[in-house]
Design an enzyme around this catalytic site. Structure first.
Site, PDB file in Angstrom:
ATOM      1  N   LYS A  31      -1.890  -4.510   1.217  1.00 31.57           N
ATOM      2  CA  LYS A  31      -1.946  -4.795   2.492  1.00 31.57           C
ATOM      3  C   LYS A  31      -2.841  -3.556   3.240  1.00 31.57           C
ATOM      4  O   LYS A  31      -2.638  -2.569   2.937  1.00 31.57           O
ATOM      5  CB  LYS A  31      -0.411  -4.835   3.199  1.00 31.57           C
ATOM      6  CG  LYS A  31      -0.847  -4.598   4.754  1.00 31.57           C
ATOM      7  CD  LYS A  31       0.911  -4.738   5.351  1.00 31.57           C
ATOM      8  CE  LYS A  31       1.595  -3.821   6.179  1.00 31.57           C
ATOM      9  NZ  LYS A  31       0.795  -3.505   7.287  1.00 31.57           N
ATOM     10  N   ASN A  49       9.084  -4.006  10.247  1.00 26.61           N
ATOM     11  CA  ASN A  49       9.726  -2.746   9.614  1.00 26.61           C
ATOM     12  C   ASN A  49      10.790  -2.292  10.519  1.00 26.61           C
ATOM     13  O   ASN A  49      11.978  -2.502  10.483  1.00 26.61           O
ATOM     14  CB  ASN A  49       8.877  -1.911   8.928  1.00 26.61           C
ATOM     15  CG  ASN A  49       9.500  -0.819   8.230  1.00 26.61           C
ATOM     16  OD1 ASN A  49      10.718  -0.767   8.035  1.00 26.61           O
ATOM     17  ND2 ASN A  49       8.830  -0.087   7.628  1.00 26.61           N
TER      18      ASN A  49
END
Lengths: 252, 313
Positions: free
Chosen positions: A91, A201
């Site tokens: 990522k 997250n």
């Protein structure tokens, strides 16, 4: 399909800021996620114990370059991640602004070119900018990860129309909403718009009860995806009665 | 004979509780042992604030910590904890309030005049305290010596209580290190009388007064076993949060920097582990001074019970 991998769960989870690895483990299980992302820039190669906990989750690891501010830093971190986790998935985050954590589009494309050429499967953290998306695809990215809002802000999908346009513009590129998701309804909305997955997250890690919140997001993502597949009704300008009014019998 | 390995906060608390119950105890400090990371601690006795992320077990363990330290010679400052946030992160305060107990909303300037006008509101945890961890450990050590407990670097004998923190990792496969970095500032221009926590979505920090214009600023939390000195990033983050709390910190002298590895179990709860050959007193994470007294008393009570028949016969 994300670089040839088909995922049952369309929720991807970050692993930072949890009260403890034990809670993180439970949250991963409750979310049903198959992909977790982990940062390396600051932790470096000495974070073996934490990496082992992540590996034991059974999820596919998507290492990230969070905290990198230049293409070179991001490339070095990606190479380290490949060695540490034995994966070519990365990522790619290249931060352009320390405060808003907005990506640096120029450095992002530069790093994506180098990493794609080295055989990395790059998941670039980008904006909803269409030209930037095209440049990333041209660089070799087969997934794009537009932000919903700045990282950690929990503002949800700040530019719905821009995201809608991006979805329409890249019908064949898997698109993942990455960053800014605050509530399960944001995640459901992203899936209803036709995005392929969401990555989040803080919304889970910093909930009062991260495990319950992880389960809530799992359901929202599933509901949004199911709704999108089922065909959402279009919005109408006026309330539409479901039975005709005109011409019904007057019985009085 | 009971041999306590290690003289950080876990070792000294364990030896104290054991010696106070009349058990025969010694403290072993191998010559090549690293300096205890306890010396880098904040010295906050803040069970309610820690409860933001720590489980209830830690809050309970910490409930009697201030009393324990005070009754063991430490100078405990019962001034409470003040929690503030910059205006744009005000939502963090509401979240913190929701996740914790034992607080009241206050005007920060009313408690700490130096913060007047800087923060519109704050949370005050009146039941919390702070102390100088180094002074507290030195006092504990002196008390042990007065009680006749021997400190030496020779081999361990009898029952071993392993209080060696991260160094015990080879025996404890689920122990991990969480790196922490701290600063000690001399800022005579700033007058704060209690622990102040500044909430921030990414760089939360606390400032603990050490007296004489000295302040401990901590602490980073990095999932890494990397040894070595503080990083530039840590110093920047800690200083920028200190500066946000009070701009006069920019004129402070940076007296000391420190980095250490907190030993932690997967649930981040300090614990006793009863192994085949030794008892481990470990996983103190960021709760050493808060949890070590309760764990030490539990350990001593357990061992006292086991040895009781011998004593009475």
């Amino acid at each position: 399909m994300f670089y040839g991998i088909d995922l049952q769960s369309r929720l991807m989870l970050g692993t930072a800021q949890y009260p403890s690895p034990a809670v993180l483990r439970e949250a991963i299980a409750a979310s049903g996620t198959q992909v977790i992302t982990v940062s390396l820039r600051r932790e470096g190669p000495d974070g073996a114990a934490f990496r082992q906990i992540l590996s034991q989750s059974g999820c596919r690891i998507l290492p990230n370059t969070a905290g990198c501010h230049t293409a070179r830093e991001a490339i070095t971190t990606a190479r380290m991640a490949r060695e540490l986790f034995g994966t070519r998935w990365i990522k790619l985050e290249v931060i352009g602004h320390a405060d808003t954590l907005q990506p640096d589009p120029f450095a992002l494309v530069e790093a994506a070119r180098v990493l794609c050429a080295e055989g990395f499967k790059v998941f670039p953290y980008t904006t909803e900018d269409l030209v930037l998306g095209e440049k990333l695809v041209e660089a070799g990215c087969r997934v794009l990860m537009p932000w919903g809002a700045p990282i950690g802000s929990g503002q949800g999908l700040r530019n719905i129309e821009g995201l809608r346009a991006m979805r329409a513009h890249f019908p064949n590129v898997p698109l993942v909403i990455d960053a800014g998701i605050g509530a399960p309804s944001d995640a459901a909305r992203a899936m209803e718009l036709g995005f392929d997955a969401v990555l989040l997250n803080t919304a889970v890690a910093q909930a009062d009860d991260p495990v319950a919140m992880a389960a809530a997001f799992a359901r929202a993502v599933e509901a949004g995806r199911m709704a999108q597949a089922a065909g959402l009704m279009p919005r109408r300008d006026m309330a539409a009665p479901s039975t005709p009014v005109f011409g019904t019998a007057e019985l009085a | 004979m009971i041999s306590v390995l290690g003289s950080g906060v876990a070792g000294l608390c364990a030896a104290t509780a054991l010696a106070e119950r009349g058990l025969d105890v010694e403290v072993i400090e191998p010559q090549d042992a690293p300096d205890p990371v306890s010396a880098l601690a904040g010295g906050m006795l803040a069970p309610f604030c820690e409860g933001e992320t720590a489980p209830e077990a830690v809050v309970r363990m910490g409930a009697g910590a201030a009393d324990w330290w005070e009754s063991h010679g430490a100078e405990v400052h019962r001034r409470g904890t003040l929690v503030v946030a910059p205006a744009r992160d005000a939502a963090e305060l509401d979240r913190f309030a929701r996740a914790t107990q034992g607080h009241d909303w206050v005007d920060p300037g009313a408690l700490e005049p130096d913060l007047a006008g800087r923060f519109a509101r704050g949370l005050f945890f009146a039941g919390e305290a702070h102390m100088d961890p180094r002074a507290a450990l030195a006092r504990l050590r002196a008390r042990l010596v007065e009680m006749g407990v021997r400190f030496h670097s020779g081999p361990a004998r009898g029952q071993i209580i392993d209080c060696t923190g991260w160094a015990a990792a080879p025996h404890l496969p689920d122990l991990r290190a969480v790196r922490g970095e701290m600063l000690l500032l001399h800022a005579p221009d700033v007058a704060l009388s209690r622990t102040v926590r500044l909430l921030h979505p990414r760089f939360p920090c606390y400032v603990v007064p050490r007296g004489d214009g000295h302040y401990m600023v901590g602490a980073t939390m990095v999932e890494s076993a990397r040894p070595g000195p503080v990083t530039a990033r840590a110093v920047m983050e800690l200083l920028s949060t200190a500066w946000t709390l009070h701009p006069a910190f920019a004129e402070a002298e940076l007296v000391e920097t420190g980095a250490g590895l907190r030993p932690a179990f997967p649930d981040n709860i300090p614990a006793l582990r009863f192994g085949a050959e030794r008892i481990f007193f470990n996983g103190m994470y960021r709760h050493g001074f808060l949890a070590a007294p309760a764990l030490a008393e539990k350990l001593a009570a357990t061992l006292r019970q086991e040895t009781a028949p011998c004593v009475s016969s």
